[in-house]
Design an enzyme around this catalytic site. Structure first.
Site, PDB file in Angstrom:
ATOM      1  CE  LYS A   9     -33.853 -68.266  21.785  1.00  0.00           C
ATOM      2  NZ  LYS A   9     -34.048 -69.873  21.942  1.00  0.00           N
ATOM      3  CD  GLU A  66     -35.218 -56.614  12.723  1.00  0.00           C
ATOM      4  OE1 GLU A  66     -34.992 -57.747  12.841  1.00  0.00           O
ATOM      5  OE2 GLU A  66     -35.729 -55.818  11.826  1.00  0.00           O
ATOM      6  CB  CYS A  95     -36.520 -59.996  10.049  1.00  0.00           C
ATOM      7  SG  CYS A  95     -37.416 -58.568  10.268  1.00  0.00           S
ATOM      8  CD  GLU A 110     -34.734 -50.438  14.612  1.00  0.00           C
ATOM      9  OE1 GLU A 110     -34.817 -51.693  13.968  1.00  0.00           O
ATOM     10  OE2 GLU A 110     -34.310 -49.386  13.928  1.00  0.00           O
ATOM     11  CG  ASN A 114     -35.334 -57.284   4.255  1.00  0.00           C
ATOM     12  OD1 ASN A 114     -34.535 -56.500   4.489  1.00  0.00           O
ATOM     13  ND2 ASN A 114     -36.083 -58.133   5.228  1.00  0.00           N
ATOM     14  N   PRO A 165     -27.191 -47.501   2.889  1.00  0.00           N
ATOM     15  CG  PRO A 165     -27.947 -46.869   0.751  1.00  0.00           C
ATOM     16  CD  PRO A 165     -26.796 -46.538   1.893  1.00  0.00           C
ATOM     17  CB  SER A 166     -28.443 -53.405   1.253  1.00  0.00           C
ATOM     18  OG  SER A 166     -28.063 -54.281   0.231  1.00  0.00           O
ATOM     19  CB  ALA A 197     -23.132 -63.572   9.977  1.00  0.00           C
TER      20      ALA A 197
HETATM   21  P1  NDP Z   1     -26.256 -58.343   5.623  1.00  0.00           P
HETATM   22  O1  NDP Z   1     -26.562 -58.620   7.095  1.00  0.00           O
HETATM   23  O2  NDP Z   1     -24.744 -58.522   5.258  1.00  0.00           O
HETATM   24  O3  NDP Z   1     -26.580 -56.769   4.943  1.00  0.00           O
HETATM   25  C1  NDP Z   1     -27.415 -55.955   5.698  1.00  0.00           C
HETATM   26  C2  NDP Z   1     -26.552 -54.542   5.597  1.00  0.00           C
HETATM   27  O4  NDP Z   1     -25.562 -54.781   6.356  1.00  0.00           O
HETATM   28  C3  NDP Z   1     -26.259 -54.145   4.466  1.00  0.00           C
HETATM   29  O5  NDP Z   1     -26.400 -52.700   4.202  1.00  0.00           O
HETATM   30  C4  NDP Z   1     -24.692 -54.686   4.222  1.00  0.00           C
HETATM   31  O6  NDP Z   1     -24.120 -54.164   3.087  1.00  0.00           O
HETATM   32  C5  NDP Z   1     -24.233 -54.325   5.635  1.00  0.00           C
HETATM   33  N1  NDP Z   1     -23.346 -54.977   6.094  1.00  0.00           N
HETATM   34  C6  NDP Z   1     -22.737 -56.297   6.113  1.00  0.00           C
HETATM   35  N2  NDP Z   1     -21.597 -56.487   6.667  1.00  0.00           N
HETATM   36  C7  NDP Z   1     -21.255 -55.365   7.499  1.00  0.00           C
HETATM   37  C8  NDP Z   1     -19.954 -54.975   8.177  1.00  0.00           C
HETATM   38  N3  NDP Z   1     -19.123 -55.770   8.510  1.00  0.00           N
HETATM   39  N4  NDP Z   1     -20.262 -53.819   8.639  1.00  0.00           N
HETATM   40  C9  NDP Z   1     -21.156 -53.036   8.310  1.00  0.00           C
HETATM   41  N5  NDP Z   1     -22.092 -53.161   7.605  1.00  0.00           N
HETATM   42  C10 NDP Z   1     -22.159 -54.341   6.956  1.00  0.00           C
HETATM   43  O7  NDP Z   1     -27.218 -59.266   4.826  1.00  0.00           O
HETATM   44  P2  NDP Z   1     -26.907 -60.065   3.423  1.00  0.00           P
HETATM   45  O8  NDP Z   1     -27.468 -59.199   2.339  1.00  0.00           O
HETATM   46  O9  NDP Z   1     -25.629 -60.621   3.371  1.00  0.00           O
HETATM   47  O10 NDP Z   1     -27.848 -61.272   3.975  1.00  0.00           O
HETATM   48  C11 NDP Z   1     -27.386 -62.588   4.432  1.00  0.00           C
HETATM   49  C12 NDP Z   1     -28.537 -63.027   5.323  1.00  0.00           C
HETATM   50  O11 NDP Z   1     -28.817 -61.948   6.353  1.00  0.00           O
HETATM   51  C13 NDP Z   1     -29.809 -63.265   4.399  1.00  0.00           C
HETATM   52  O12 NDP Z   1     -29.717 -64.347   3.816  1.00  0.00           O
HETATM   53  C14 NDP Z   1     -30.807 -63.116   5.750  1.00  0.00           C
HETATM   54  O13 NDP Z   1     -30.868 -64.505   6.393  1.00  0.00           O
HETATM   55  C15 NDP Z   1     -30.262 -62.262   6.498  1.00  0.00           C
HETATM   56  N6  NDP Z   1     -30.943 -61.056   6.560  1.00  0.00           N
HETATM   57  C16 NDP Z   1     -31.858 -60.538   7.493  1.00  0.00           C
HETATM   58  C17 NDP Z   1     -32.350 -59.308   7.353  1.00  0.00           C
HETATM   59  C18 NDP Z   1     -33.558 -58.846   8.480  1.00  0.00           C
HETATM   60  O14 NDP Z   1     -34.169 -58.172   8.260  1.00  0.00           O
HETATM   61  N7  NDP Z   1     -33.354 -59.079   9.578  1.00  0.00           N
HETATM   62  C19 NDP Z   1     -32.278 -58.439   6.192  1.00  0.00           C
HETATM   63  C20 NDP Z   1     -31.376 -58.904   5.372  1.00  0.00           C
HETATM   64  C21 NDP Z   1     -30.668 -59.997   5.395  1.00  0.00           C
HETATM   65  P3  NDP Z   1     -23.932 -54.570   1.988  1.00  0.00           P
HETATM   66  O15 NDP Z   1     -25.510 -55.326   1.404  1.00  0.00           O
HETATM   67  O16 NDP Z   1     -23.897 -53.330   0.846  1.00  0.00           O
HETATM   68  O17 NDP Z   1     -22.957 -55.463   1.832  1.00  0.00           O
END
Ligand code: NDP
Length: 489
Positions: A460, A255, A289, A467, A157, A181-182, A236
């Site tokens: 929570k 975070e 977030c 950070e 995001n 990165p994502s 999750a």
């Molecule tokens: P994720 O939490 O899955 O992704 C965030 C990062 O973590 C990405 O780089 C992802 O890789 C990586 N990742 C995912 N699973 C693992 C793992 N088991 N071990 C290590 N790294 C991992 O977010 P999603 O894209 O699936 O989004 C799901 C929901 O999370 C959203 O709908 C939103 O509700 C929330 N979210 C919250 C954010 C925040 O700023 N707090 C930011 C993004 C999402 P990759 O993307 O390459 O799979």
């Protein structure tokens, strides 16, 4: 993004100062505004992860980074900040075509990322260790040392902001970093790797490994050579990472998600509150977030406030992210847009009233993108799924409250605790409510103001650790006590 196996050239990853194309795994970057393919990017294999951890471990032990004096490390961080500013348009363009944020927001986020490197350069240069009160004939002190290899795992995001927020303090603390990165937004991180090398960061001190979370991310977290993980993303995924980290007894900074209450008392400046509520949920298409996704309004002002927010929502310009005057771009991916749409349909079926939005825009120019209109839902119970689960989209859930106690009970009835906003003319009440809210950040008569100088994180299930701020560097350091004997004990 999806895996692909075409033989075309793709963007390489950065390991040990070298640009590496493994010739096998690839990610396909898709522009969410148009549905068109941007390019392909190499995805790290398990062998690439091994290579990167070995390189980072070597770099962490070498004398040319962690052993530098803080002011010498600060010089490199300053140089990264300057190069980031000089390449601002390129960074902004890469983020815009990968996650669809509007141009003005992308530019603002590069500026903020450059400022983060500048801030941590200053912290690095000025933060001292401590001599502690002696309780005997000795000199006792506290020293702060790097963990060694830190993995930084970032979301799609706001990639530039998050990457700067993790990489700058981790480097300031003397660590070597592996940045994952994502898979939706790999390019700003690769660009950061490129300018860090130009700025003189020694090889192996910053490695950039695009790849999926389930494979590359998980392999990094589990690797015995990685000694600390800093993660921003969904709750999750954060819990999975915390479990894997527990098996290694490794510290993690998490975070995570939020379901932040945005609260308006009847005595508030209704127009100002309405503006802040609209930007707090619709800016960045709600993919933040700290999005103020649960709106609580004191019953006597409920209709008036909701009408004002509705007018703003209906007037927002949803357009291609590079269109002049665009206020909301697409959702960052088609899969996420469909998830948001599915949650709104389920809420409507469960009895929520859709006051506006709830569907993709009708404009044919936007038909190929992952767009979704600003949406306001009313007639919701606070315990309904739509009011409890993070939507991470431009969807506001409006609910009335009776008095302060009713408000506090409802606002805190969530597993999340990232942020909250309070609007009232009564300062004593604002302060009282701010202290009673279970949230890591509370805004009073403003919303979503964020400063790199102020610690940030969640209560929570919104996270662990803080950070930003001066102590942001300490997140990436371990503490050592040293005693120097001064003669007879
Ligand atoms: P994720 O939490 O899955 O992704 C965030 C990062 O973590 C990405 O780089 C992802 O890789 C990586 N990742 C995912 N699973 C693992 C793992 N088991 N071990 C290590 N790294 C991992 O977010 P999603 O894209 O699936 O989004 C799901 C929901 O999370 C959203 O709908 C939103 O509700 C929330 N979210 C919250 C954010 C925040 O700023 N707090 C930011 C993004 C999402 P990759 O993307 O390459 O799979």
């Amino acid at each position: 993004m999806s895996a692909a196996s075409s033989p075309t050239q793709c963007k390489p990853m950065l390991i040990d100062g070298e640009w590496i194309n493994n010739g096998s795994e690839r990610l396909v970057s898709v522009n969410p505004a148009t549905g068109q393919v941007n390019y392909e990017v190499c995805a790290a294999t398990p062998a690439n992860v091994e290579h990167a951890v070995a390189a980072a471990a070597r770099a962490a032990r070498a004398q040319n980074w962690s052993a530098l004096l803080p002011h010498q490390r600060a010089e490199v961080l300053h140089c990264i900040s300057e190069r980031m500013s000089a390449n601002a348009e390129r960074f902004a363009q890469l983020q815009m075509i990968e996650n669809g944020k509007v141009w003005s927001e992308c530019v603002a986020q590069v500026k903020s990322a450059a400022a983060t490197f500048r801030y941590f350069a200053a912290v690095c240069e000025t933060l001292g260790a401590e001599v502690t009160p002696a309780r005997g004939n000795y000199l006792s002190m506290t020293a702060y040392e790097p963990y060694g290899v830190v993995a930084a795992i970032t979301p799609w995001n706001s990639p530039m902001t998050m990457e700067a927020q993790k990489v700058a303090p981790a480097l300031a603390g003397g660590n070597a970093v592996i940045l994952k990165p994502s898979e939706l937004t790999p390019s700003p991180a690769l660009e950061l790797g490129r300018i860090a090398l130009e700025a003189g960061l020694p090889h192996g001190v910053l490695n950039v490994l695009p790849g999926s979370g389930a494979s590359t991310g998980a392999a990094l977290v589990e690797h015995p050579g990685v000694r600390m993980v800093s993660f921003t993303g969904g709750t999750a995924s954060g819990k999975r990472i915390a479990l894997a980290a527990a098996k290694k007894l490794m510290p993690v900074a998490l975070e995570l998600g939020g379901k932040s209450p945005h609260i308006v008392f009847a005595d508030a400046d209704i127009e100002a509150a309405a503006q802040a509520i609209a930007s707090g949920i619709f800016e960045g298409s709600g993919q933040s977030c700290v999005a103020g996704s649960r709106l609580f309004v004191q019953r006597s002002a409920y209709q008036r406030l909701l009408g004002a927010v509705l007018n703003i929502a209906r007037s927002l310009r949803v357009d291609l992210p590079d269109a002049k005057g665009a206020q909301m771009g697409p959702i960052a991916s088609f899969a996420h847009r469909d998830r948001i749409a599915g949650m709104v349909i389920a809420a409507r079926n469960a009895g929520a009233e859709v006051l506006c939005g709830g569907l993709a825009p009708g404009d044919v120019r936007l038909a190929r993108g992952a767009f979704y209109l600003p949406t306001i839902l009313a007639d919701i119970e606070n315990n309904a799924a739509i009011a409890q689960e993070e939507i991470f989209g431009p969807v506001l859930c409006a609910m009335p409250f009776e008095d302060e106690d009713d408000l506090i009970a409802q606002a805190n009835a969530t597993v999340y605790g990232l942020a909250a906003g309070v609007w009232t003319a009564d300062f004593a009440r604002a302060y009282r409510v701010a202290r009673r809210l279970e949230a890591g950040t509370v805004w009073i008569n403003t919303y979503k103001q964020l400063s790199i100088a102020t610690p940030f994180g969640g209560y929570k299930e919104s996270g662990l650790g803080r950070e930003k701020g001066i102590s942001g560097v300490r997140l990436y350091q371990q503490t050592k006590g040293i005693y120097v004997g001064l003669g007879t004990p």
